[in-house]
Design a protein around this motif. Sequence first.
Motif, PDB file in Angstrom:
ATOM      1  N   LYS A 436     -83.659 -23.609   6.900  1.00  0.00           N
ATOM      2  CA  LYS A 436     -85.067 -23.235   6.990  1.00  0.00           C
ATOM      3  C   LYS A 436     -85.640 -23.749   8.296  1.00  0.00           C
ATOM      4  CE  LYS A 436     -87.598 -24.086   3.349  1.00  0.00           C
ATOM      5  NZ  LYS A 436     -88.420 -24.848   2.368  1.00  0.00           N
ATOM      6  N   VAL A 437     -86.535 -22.951   8.895  1.00  0.00           N
ATOM      7  CA  VAL A 437     -87.268 -23.354  10.094  1.00  0.00           C
ATOM      8  C   VAL A 437     -88.741 -23.091   9.825  1.00  0.00           C
ATOM      9  CG1 VAL A 437     -87.522 -23.096  12.591  1.00  0.00           C
ATOM     10  CG2 VAL A 437     -85.316 -22.647  11.517  1.00  0.00           C
ATOM     11  N   THR A 438     -89.587 -24.070  10.124  1.00  0.00           N
ATOM     12  CA  THR A 438     -91.013 -23.917   9.867  1.00  0.00           C
ATOM     13  C   THR A 438     -91.820 -24.535  10.987  1.00  0.00           C
ATOM     14  OG1 THR A 438     -92.809 -24.415   8.326  1.00  0.00           O
ATOM     15  CG2 THR A 438     -91.058 -26.046   8.502  1.00  0.00           C
ATOM     16  N   ILE A 439     -92.990 -23.956  11.247  1.00  0.00           N
ATOM     17  CA  ILE A 439     -93.922 -24.533  12.214  1.00  0.00           C
ATOM     18  C   ILE A 439     -95.196 -24.986  11.494  1.00  0.00           C
ATOM     19  CG2 ILE A 439     -93.049 -23.282  14.216  1.00  0.00           C
ATOM     20  CD1 ILE A 439     -95.323 -21.270  13.823  1.00  0.00           C
ATOM     21  N   ILE A 440     -95.114 -25.142  10.171  1.00  0.00           N
ATOM     22  CA  ILE A 440     -96.230 -25.700   9.406  1.00  0.00           C
ATOM     23  C   ILE A 440     -96.163 -27.218   9.523  1.00  0.00           C
ATOM     24  CG2 ILE A 440     -97.250 -25.931   7.120  1.00  0.00           C
ATOM     25  CD1 ILE A 440     -96.071 -23.243   6.399  1.00  0.00           C
ATOM     26  N   PRO A 441     -97.204 -27.869  10.009  1.00  0.00           N
ATOM     27  CA  PRO A 441     -97.146 -29.341  10.166  1.00  0.00           C
ATOM     28  C   PRO A 441     -96.961 -30.040   8.824  1.00  0.00           C
ATOM     29  CG  PRO A 441     -99.017 -28.401  11.350  1.00  0.00           C
ATOM     30  CD  PRO A 441     -98.481 -27.319  10.483  1.00  0.00           C
ATOM     31  N   ARG A 442     -96.079 -31.023   8.811  1.00  0.00           N
ATOM     32  CA  ARG A 442     -95.849 -31.861   7.633  1.00  0.00           C
ATOM     33  C   ARG A 442     -95.775 -33.302   8.096  1.00  0.00           C
ATOM     34  NH1 ARG A 442     -94.015 -30.273   2.610  1.00  0.00           N
ATOM     35  NH2 ARG A 442     -93.659 -28.051   2.287  1.00  0.00           N
ATOM     36  N   GLY A 443     -96.530 -34.167   7.430  1.00  0.00           N
ATOM     37  CA  GLY A 443     -96.503 -35.572   7.811  1.00  0.00           C
ATOM     38  C   GLY A 443     -96.924 -35.740   9.262  1.00  0.00           C
ATOM     39  N   ARG A 444     -96.047 -36.311  10.081  1.00  0.00           N
ATOM     40  CA  ARG A 444     -96.329 -36.536  11.494  1.00  0.00           C
ATOM     41  C   ARG A 444     -95.611 -35.528  12.373  1.00  0.00           C
ATOM     42  NH1 ARG A 444     -94.881 -42.736  12.312  1.00  0.00           N
ATOM     43  NH2 ARG A 444     -95.656 -42.304  14.406  1.00  0.00           N
ATOM     44  N   ALA A 445     -94.973 -34.550  11.776  1.00  0.00           N
ATOM     45  CA  ALA A 445     -94.213 -33.564  12.537  1.00  0.00           C
ATOM     46  C   ALA A 445     -94.991 -32.258  12.627  1.00  0.00           C
ATOM     47  CB  ALA A 445     -92.858 -33.318  11.873  1.00  0.00           C
ATOM     48  N   LEU A 446     -94.968 -31.651  13.825  1.00  0.00           N
ATOM     49  CA  LEU A 446     -95.618 -30.358  14.020  1.00  0.00           C
ATOM     50  C   LEU A 446     -94.741 -29.212  13.526  1.00  0.00           C
ATOM     51  CD1 LEU A 446     -97.121 -30.848  17.593  1.00  0.00           C
ATOM     52  CD2 LEU A 446     -98.326 -30.922  15.410  1.00  0.00           C
ATOM     53  N   GLY A 447     -93.447 -29.413  13.472  1.00  0.00           N
ATOM     54  CA  GLY A 447     -92.531 -28.387  12.996  1.00  0.00           C
ATOM     55  C   GLY A 447     -91.235 -29.021  12.545  1.00  0.00           C
ATOM     56  N   LEU A 448     -90.439 -28.268  11.816  1.00  0.00           N
ATOM     57  CA  LEU A 448     -89.209 -28.819  11.246  1.00  0.00           C
ATOM     58  C   LEU A 448     -88.122 -27.767  11.230  1.00  0.00           C
ATOM     59  CD1 LEU A 448     -90.867 -30.575   8.206  1.00  0.00           C
ATOM     60  CD2 LEU A 448     -89.713 -31.782  10.031  1.00  0.00           C
ATOM     61  N   THR A 449     -86.913 -28.218  11.550  1.00  0.00           N
ATOM     62  CA  THR A 449     -85.713 -27.395  11.387  1.00  0.00           C
ATOM     63  C   THR A 449     -84.807 -28.106  10.398  1.00  0.00           C
ATOM     64  OG1 THR A 449     -85.860 -26.546  13.642  1.00  0.00           O
ATOM     65  CG2 THR A 449     -83.731 -26.367  12.532  1.00  0.00           C
ATOM     66  N   MET A 450     -84.367 -27.389   9.377  1.00  0.00           N
ATOM     67  CA  MET A 450     -83.616 -28.003   8.292  1.00  0.00           C
ATOM     68  C   MET A 450     -82.223 -27.412   8.200  1.00  0.00           C
ATOM     69  SD  MET A 450     -86.681 -27.672   5.545  1.00  0.00           S
ATOM     70  CE  MET A 450     -88.357 -27.736   6.164  1.00  0.00           C
ATOM     71  N   GLN A 451     -81.283 -28.284   7.865  1.00  0.00           N
ATOM     72  CA  GLN A 451     -79.902 -27.872   7.657  1.00  0.00           C
ATOM     73  C   GLN A 451     -79.421 -28.382   6.312  1.00  0.00           C
ATOM     74  OE1 GLN A 451     -78.965 -29.380  11.886  1.00  0.00           O
ATOM     75  NE2 GLN A 451     -77.242 -28.066  11.391  1.00  0.00           N
ATOM     76  N   LEU A 452     -78.496 -27.678   5.719  1.00  0.00           N
ATOM     77  CA  LEU A 452     -77.947 -28.046   4.418  1.00  0.00           C
ATOM     78  C   LEU A 452     -76.474 -28.381   4.570  1.00  0.00           C
ATOM     79  CD1 LEU A 452     -78.194 -28.222   1.313  1.00  0.00           C
ATOM     80  CD2 LEU A 452     -77.473 -25.844   1.240  1.00  0.00           C
ATOM     81  N   PRO A 453     -76.065 -29.621   4.300  1.00  0.00           N
ATOM     82  CA  PRO A 453     -74.637 -29.951   4.374  1.00  0.00           C
ATOM     83  C   PRO A 453     -73.836 -29.133   3.371  1.00  0.00           C
ATOM     84  CG  PRO A 453     -75.982 -31.943   4.286  1.00  0.00           C
ATOM     85  CD  PRO A 453     -76.887 -30.805   3.985  1.00  0.00           C
ATOM     86  N   VAL A 454     -72.720 -28.598   3.823  1.00  0.00           N
ATOM     87  CA  VAL A 454     -71.854 -27.826   2.927  1.00  0.00           C
ATOM     88  C   VAL A 454     -71.212 -28.743   1.898  1.00  0.00           C
ATOM     89  CG1 VAL A 454     -69.847 -26.312   2.816  1.00  0.00           C
ATOM     90  CG2 VAL A 454     -71.449 -26.131   4.734  1.00  0.00           C
ATOM     91  N   ASP A 455     -70.751 -29.903   2.350  1.00  0.00           N
ATOM     92  CA  ASP A 455     -70.168 -30.884   1.445  1.00  0.00           C
ATOM     93  C   ASP A 455     -70.548 -32.277   1.948  1.00  0.00           C
ATOM     94  OD1 ASP A 455     -68.706 -31.046   3.741  1.00  0.00           O
ATOM     95  OD2 ASP A 455     -66.832 -30.306   2.883  1.00  0.00           O
ATOM     96  N   GLU A 456     -70.258 -33.279   1.144  1.00  0.00           N
ATOM     97  CA  GLU A 456     -70.624 -34.644   1.508  1.00  0.00           C
ATOM     98  C   GLU A 456     -69.662 -35.193   2.548  1.00  0.00           C
ATOM     99  OE1 GLU A 456     -71.658 -37.297  -1.466  1.00  0.00           O
ATOM    100  OE2 GLU A 456     -72.728 -35.846  -2.677  1.00  0.00           O
ATOM    101  N   LYS A 457     -70.236 -35.880   3.544  1.00  0.00           N
ATOM    102  CA  LYS A 457     -69.437 -36.432   4.627  1.00  0.00           C
ATOM    103  C   LYS A 457     -69.529 -37.952   4.596  1.00  0.00           C
ATOM    104  CE  LYS A 457     -70.068 -32.555   7.862  1.00  0.00           C
ATOM    105  NZ  LYS A 457     -70.915 -31.708   6.991  1.00  0.00           N
ATOM    106  N   TYR A 458     -68.387 -38.581   4.806  1.00  0.00           N
ATOM    107  CA  TYR A 458     -68.341 -40.037   4.859  1.00  0.00           C
ATOM    108  C   TYR A 458     -67.864 -40.531   6.223  1.00  0.00           C
ATOM    109  CZ  TYR A 458     -68.772 -39.415  -0.164  1.00  0.00           C
ATOM    110  OH  TYR A 458     -69.205 -39.034  -1.405  1.00  0.00           O
TER     111      TYR A 458
END
Length: 662
Positions: A436-458
């Motif tokens: 997901k990519v958004t330019i709706i301000p949240r918290g202290r951020a003006l925009g956010l780019t989100m990624q989803l891990p396919v599996d857990e990494k150690y």
Amino acid sequence: MNTFYKNLSMWLVIGLTMILLFNLFNKPQTNSTSLTYSEFISSVESKAITRVVLNGDVISGTTQDGKPFQTIYPLSDTELIPMLRQTGVNIAVKEAQKDSWFMTIFVSWFPMLLLIGVWVFFMRQMQGGGKGGALSFGKTRAKLMEQGTNKVTFDDVAGIDEAKEELEEIIDFLKDPQKFTVLGGRIPKGVLLAGTPGTGKTLLAKAIAGEADVPFFTISGSDFVEMFVGVGASRVRDLFTQGKKNAPCIIFIDEIDAVGRHRGAGLGGGHDEREQTLNQLLVEMDGFESNEGVIIVAATNRPDVLDPALLRPGRFDRQVVVPVPDVGGRKKILEIYANKTKMAPGIDLEVLARGTPGFSGADLENLINEAALMAARTGAKEISLELLEKAKDKIMMGAERKSMIITDKEKEVTAYHEAGHALVAWLLPGTDPVHKVTIIPRGRALGLTMQLPVDEKYTHSKTFLENTICILFGGRVAEKIIFNEITTGAGNDLERATGLARKMVCEWGMSDELGPLTYGKKEEQIFLGREIAQHRDFSDDTARLIDKAVKDIINKAVVTVTQLLKDNRDILDKMTELLLEKETIMLSDIEKMIFELRPGQFPEAEAAQAKKTAQVAPEAVADTVVTPDVAADAVAEPESDEEVPEESAPSASPKDPTISQG
């Protein structure tokens, strides 16, 4: 309740005593005139007295003018009555009241007995005769949990199966000790629960109390030491004395690092009292006298600061790590809390579990609670997946700042910035997929780019970390290409990218020039609990090489990102237009737009997208934060809660998920 009744009875006794004394000593005062017997006889003969009252040897009455008088007459005078009758005096007789010997002694000695009783009462209170007395600070403050009051069992604990097994064995030993001692084994004297905050250490202790059929004492580590010298050691002795009386029993000490920190490592000294308390705890756990049947269960999130003598076998025989749950554990935890709320039918909690990497049990409980509050606020009758997603976004990124006014120019800059992040993340191989990519301000951020891990990494490879740095620079480079200008919005990106590059060089040996060595030794002060200095064990020439290696990694990432964005300028512009139009775009929107602009150029991605679309709708997939961009007014103190886009190891700090464990 006992203290309440004691205080009530004390005040009742004091009140009754005051009333009695008032009645005894507050006799009505009369203004009667005291006459001699001769004066009384003369007054009777002159008919100045009209009425008298005889009470034993006391004569009282009133004269003709109404004045009261009183006199004493000898009982041997037999002529008094006939004389009174001859002069016409009205005679009244009262029976003389004689005080009993008991009342005489009571009235005489009661004030002294009262003073002695009050003195004894307050002395007992001061010496600890009552709970919370002035001198009762040497008594333990451990609370004994009564059977049936605790409703938590092991069924309420999920996601930490290994820790449960260790503690279930302790419960089995208390119930059937011969099963374990038949071969010569002995019960562990202590179990230390260690883990990051919110993983369920105290919940495990509550489950032990609910499962065990033995007395369960609970106390906090901070309850031992106070301002008076010797109080801590005295409370430890009293705690184990109570434990021996109720053996077999379990004593739970929460946050034991408050009293069990390493000895002789203070800032400025003055820790004799704390060390004395720790010494007494060491002796009680494994000293000359044995404490058979008393098991210590302690919890801490800082096992590294505990004294080695406390951790040795014979005291804390077992150290149980309570980790951050994995995907399966998060699903089980969500199921437990979901069963306590009204969930909409058909919600796939596994999807929600995949989208919450690094969440502890407390975080997941908070997520369900936030969704329930949102449902109640909106008047919904049940909790939907959409509300769960909104609650997760609120916890991870903060609430939407809908009232924030942003100019069109700033909005365009933010859109290009986020599009740069997302495009670099989509183009580079081996990175977590953009969600997901958004330019709706949240918290202290003006925009956010989100990624989803396919599996857990150690663990994380060098290529993965280099690509992560490239993603962090995607926004800044996009601004430079489009506007030939840079803004403060990338301040947090620069800080995180620089820190990651320095760790690659100094901690993980990922620099070809400097080789597989670590540079710099952390010095942690035991009572601060964090790094306050770093020992420099290398020369100035090596320091210059380290700076050059870090700079080379950053410059290489900038060159790579610049070339990627210039080669795909049309995709960058189109993604920005889409962001300005919708404000929030999903992975499906990004890939649809790219495949329309570049048909056939990404055949593998198109095939994967077609397969995924056939299996599950993209909108149902959860997300995790990758690259928040801090507003210009927040650059001075950038947030670092949303770090590098990968799942951290269970023991890694959420603010530094790049740390890996082999």
